[in-house]
Write an enzyme that holds these catalytic residues in place. Structure first.
Site, PDB file in Angstrom:
ATOM      1  N   GLY A  43       0.816  -1.215   0.000  1.00  0.00           N
ATOM      2  CA  GLY A  43       0.000   0.000   0.000  1.00  0.00           C
ATOM      3  C   GLY A  43       0.848   1.262   0.000  1.00  0.00           C
ATOM      4  N   ASP A  44       0.295   2.289   0.613  1.00  0.00           N
ATOM      5  CA  ASP A  44       0.937   3.612   0.535  1.00  0.00           C
ATOM      6  C   ASP A  44       2.352   3.601   1.090  1.00  0.00           C
ATOM      7  OD1 ASP A  44      -0.288   3.020   2.968  1.00  0.00           O
ATOM      8  OD2 ASP A  44      -0.709   5.102   3.437  1.00  0.00           O
ATOM      9  N   GLY A  45       2.522   2.923   2.211  1.00  0.00           N
ATOM     10  CA  GLY A  45       3.867   2.902   2.793  1.00  0.00           C
ATOM     11  C   GLY A  45       4.847   2.152   1.912  1.00  0.00           C
ATOM     12  N   THR A  46       4.387   1.018   1.400  1.00  0.00           N
ATOM     13  CA  THR A  46       5.248   0.204   0.531  1.00  0.00           C
ATOM     14  C   THR A  46       5.678   0.998  -0.689  1.00  0.00           C
ATOM     15  OG1 THR A  46       3.992  -1.732   1.220  1.00  0.00           O
ATOM     16  CG2 THR A  46       5.329  -1.947  -0.768  1.00  0.00           C
TER      17      THR A  46
ATOM     18  N   ASP B  63      -8.104  -1.421   2.612  1.00  0.00           N
ATOM     19  CA  ASP B  63      -8.718  -0.138   2.990  1.00  0.00           C
ATOM     20  C   ASP B  63      -9.241   0.642   1.804  1.00  0.00           C
ATOM     21  OD1 ASP B  63      -5.980   0.421   5.338  1.00  0.00           O
ATOM     22  OD2 ASP B  63      -7.732  -0.892   5.439  1.00  0.00           O
TER      23      ASP B  63
ATOM     24  N   ALA C  91     -10.160 -11.149  10.465  1.00  0.00           N
ATOM     25  CA  ALA C  91     -10.860 -12.230   9.759  1.00  0.00           C
ATOM     26  C   ALA C  91     -11.240 -11.807   8.337  1.00  0.00           C
ATOM     27  CB  ALA C  91     -12.098 -12.623  10.534  1.00  0.00           C
ATOM     28  N   ILE C  92     -11.391 -10.503   8.092  1.00  0.00           N
ATOM     29  CA  ILE C  92     -11.837 -10.093   6.749  1.00  0.00           C
ATOM     30  C   ILE C  92     -10.684  -9.967   5.763  1.00  0.00           C
ATOM     31  CG2 ILE C  92     -13.767  -8.834   7.786  1.00  0.00           C
ATOM     32  CD1 ILE C  92     -12.408  -6.218   6.915  1.00  0.00           C
TER      33      ILE C  92
END
Ligand SMILES: Nc1ncnc2c1ncn2[C@@H]1O[C@H](COP(=O)(O)OP(=O)(O)O)[C@@H](O)[C@H]1O
Ligand SMILES: O=P(O)(O)OC[C@H]1O[C@](O)(COP(=O)(O)O)[C@@H](O)[C@@H]1O
Ligand SMILES: [Mg+2]
Length: 440
Positions: free
Chosen positions: A179-182, A210, A363-364
Site C-alpha cells: 500500500g501507501d507505505g510500501t 482499505d 478475519a476479513i
C-alpha cells in the site's frame, strides 16, 4: 489539481527487443475494450472537468495505457526478477505472486524469479532471510490460501541495503506488492537505483483492503474483505432481531477510510447506522447519536450499528496507542467505547438493551480472494509484467475507470482515498440506513 506532468511515466530506456507477445498485437486498435500503446487515456472524465483545463484536446492530462508492447526493454533471457509483499494482509496477495510468476515464465520466458521474505526486511542481511525461488510449480496453487507465501512486515528499511541485495542477486526487475507505505519505500529504492546508475525497473501493484489508494477504481482484495465483513453485519442483525432491545454493533477495519463500512453496509442492507472516519458525529445531546439510537430501538425494538475503526477518534482520546512500525497511526478502540456508552445511555433511561459486539478485524483480510478479486489480481499481475518488461519504473499498475493504466508512484501516494461526505457513495449509505446527515 492533477496535471500532465504528474502523469508522466519514467522509463529505463528505449524498447528495441521484439516482444514474444508482439504477434498477438498486430491487428489491435483503440476501442472501448482496448487501447493501443501509442494512445493515451484521458484523466478527466466529464466535460466540465476537461473544459475547466482551458487547453486543447491533445494537452489534456492523460495516462499511459497498460498492456503488452510490441517492443520491450529487457532481454528475457538475461532478466532476473524479485517480488516482495509488504504491509497488512489482503485477499489476493498470493494470486498476484502467482500471476507474476506464470506470466513472466510462460509468456516472456523469464526463468529467474525470487521472492523476498517478510517484506522489505527480506533484503536486509541482519534478518537472515533466505530468498525463495519462484517457479510455476511452486506457485500453481498458492491462490487457494489467504495471506502471502512470502510473508510480510511493517517498518522502514534502509533503501541502500535493499539495493545492495538487488545488486548482489543481479536483479533488474522488482515488483513490490503493498500500500501507501510500501510505495513510498519503493520510491526510496528507485532513488538509490538511479544514484548508482543501475537499470532496475521497480513496479508497484497497489494493495490494501482499505481502498485508500487514490486514482484507482478499487484496490484488489477490497471486494473480498468487504464481502467477509457482510457476514458479521448479518450476524449482528440476527442477534439484534432475536432479543428485546437487541443492538448489533460491528467494528470494521479500513484505517482512515470508511469504504469497507460503507460497501459492506450497502451489500447487506441491515444496518441502521454507519459511522466512518470521514464524517464526525456527536455522541451526546438531543441530536447526538446515542439519543437517535435510543429512539430507533424504542420504535423498532432493535438496531444494527456499523463503525469503522478510524471513526470517532475524538471520543477515544486519552487512549494513546501510538504508531505501528511503519508510522501508521494506531486507533483508540471506538467499538468498545460505543458499546460502553450505548449501554450507559439506555440503562440511564430505563430502556432495555442487549448489545452484541462484533469485531471481525483480521478475519476479513486473511481469507483467500473471491473469484472476482482472483481474476482482478491476475490481470494486475499481467499488466505489471508488461510494464516492467517495457522498462517502465516508479509506477504502479492499476485499473482506472475499467482501463489498465500506469500511475506514477508519486501521484499514488500524494493523497489518501477517502469517502467523500458529499459524494454519491455516502449519499447511498444515508439512503440505505435512513440515518440523519449529521449527529451534532
Ligand atoms: N514513509 C515511508 N518511506 C519509506 N518506506 C516506508 C514508508 N512507510 C512505510 N514504508 C515501508 O513500507 C512497508 C509497508 O508500509 P505500511 O504502511 O506498513 O503498509 P502498506 O504499504 O500496506 O500501507 C513498511 O514495511 C516500510 O518498510
Ligand atoms: O496489520 P496491523 O499492523 O495490525 O494493522 C492493521 C491495519 O492494517 C490494515 O488491515 C491494512 O492496512 P495496510 O493495507 O495499509 O497495510 C488496516 O485496515 C488496519 O488498520
Ligand atoms: Mg497502508
Amino acid at each position: 489539481m492533477v496535471d500532465s506532468a504528474d502523469l508522466a511515466v519514467r522509463t529505463l530506456g528505449p524498447c528495441r527487443i521484439d516482444s514474444p507477445l508482439a504477434p498477438r498485437l498486430g491487428a489491435r486498435e483503440t476501442t472501448q475494450h482496448s487501447v493501443v500503446e501509442e494512445d493515451r487515456i484521458l484523466f478527466d472524465d466529464t466535460l466540465s472537468m476537461a473544459g475547466a483545463r482551458g487547453v486543447p484536446l491533445e494537452q489534456l492530462p492523460s495516462l499511459e495505457p497498460g498492456g503488452p508492447r510490441k517492443k520491450i526493454y529487457f532481454d528475457p533471457a538475461k532478466t532476473r526478477v524479485g517480488i516482495v509483499t509488504c504491509g497488512g494482509l489482503c485477499p489476493g496477495l498470493n494470486d498476484v505472486i502467482r500471476g507474476l510468476v506464470l506470466e513472466l515464465s510462460r509468456h516472456y520466458g523469464v526463468r529467474r524469479i525470487v521472492g523476498f521474505r517478510n517484506g522489505y526486511r527480506g533484503f536486509i542481511p541482519e534478518f537472515g532471510e533466505d530468498v525463495l525461488d519462484l517457479t510455476p510449480e511452486v506457485v500453481m496453487h498458492i491462490d487457494d490460501e489467504g495471506g502471502t507465501i512470502l510473508g510480510t512486515s511493517r517498518g522502514k528499511q534502509d533503501p541502500e541495503a535493499i539495493v545492495d541485495a538487488l545488486e548482489r542477486l543481479n536483479i533488474n526487475i522488482l515488483f513490490v506488492i503493498g500500500g501507501d507505505g510500501t510505495i513510498r519505500g519503493a520510491m526510496d529504492v528507485v532513488r538509490v537505483v538511479e544514484e548508482r546508475g543501475l537499470k532496475v525497473a521497480v513496479i508497484g501493484i497497489p494493495k490494501t483492503i482499505d481502498n485508500d489508494i487514490p486514482y484507482i477504481d478499487q484496490s484488489f482484495g477490497f471486494q473480498t474483505a468487504m464481502s467477509e465483513a457482510t457476514k458479521s453485519i448479518h450476524a449482528a442483525s440476527v442477534e439484534a432481531r432475536s432479543a428485546p432491545g437487541g443492538i448489533g454493533l460491528v467494528k470494521l477495519m479500513g484505517r482512515h477510510s470508511g469504504f469497507i463500512a460503507c460497501y459492506s453496509t450497502l451489500a447487506k442492507d441491515d444496518a441502521d447506522y454507519v459511522l466512518i472516519p470521514e464524517v464526525p458525529f456527536a455522541l451526546d445531546g438531543e441530536r447526538g447519536f446515542l439519543e437517535h439510537l435510543r429512539q430507533r430501538v424504542q420504535e423498532r425494538g432493535h438496531a444494527v450499528v456499523v463503525v469503522a475503526e478510524g471513526a470517532g477518534q475524538e471520543h477515544v482520546e486519552g487512549e494513546e496507542p501510538g504508531r505501528d512500525a511503519s508510522g501508521n497511526v494506531r486507533f483508540g478502540d471506538i467499538g468498545r467505547l460505543l458499546r460502553k456508552r450505548i449501554i450507559e445511555h439506555l440503562d440511564a433511561r430505563g430502556v432495555e438493551n442487549n448489545v452484541r459486539y462484533f469485531d471481525p478485524s483480521y478475519a476479513i483480510r486473511s481469507v483467500p480472494a473471491n473469484p472476482y478479486d482472483s481474476a482482478y489480481c491476475l490481470r494486475l499481475a499481467h499488466a505489471a509484467v508488461h510494464a516492467a518488461m517495457a522498462g517502465r519504473t516508479e509506477v504502479i499498475v492499476a485499473r482506472r475507470r475499467r482501463r489498465f493504466v500506469h500511475i506514477p508512484m508519486g501521484l499514488a501516494v500524494s493523497r489518501r482515498n477517502h469517502v467523500d461526505p458529499l459524494g454519491d457513495l455516502w449519499m447511498s449509505v444515508l439512503e440505505a440506513t435512513g440515518q440523519p446527515v449529521r449527529f451534532e
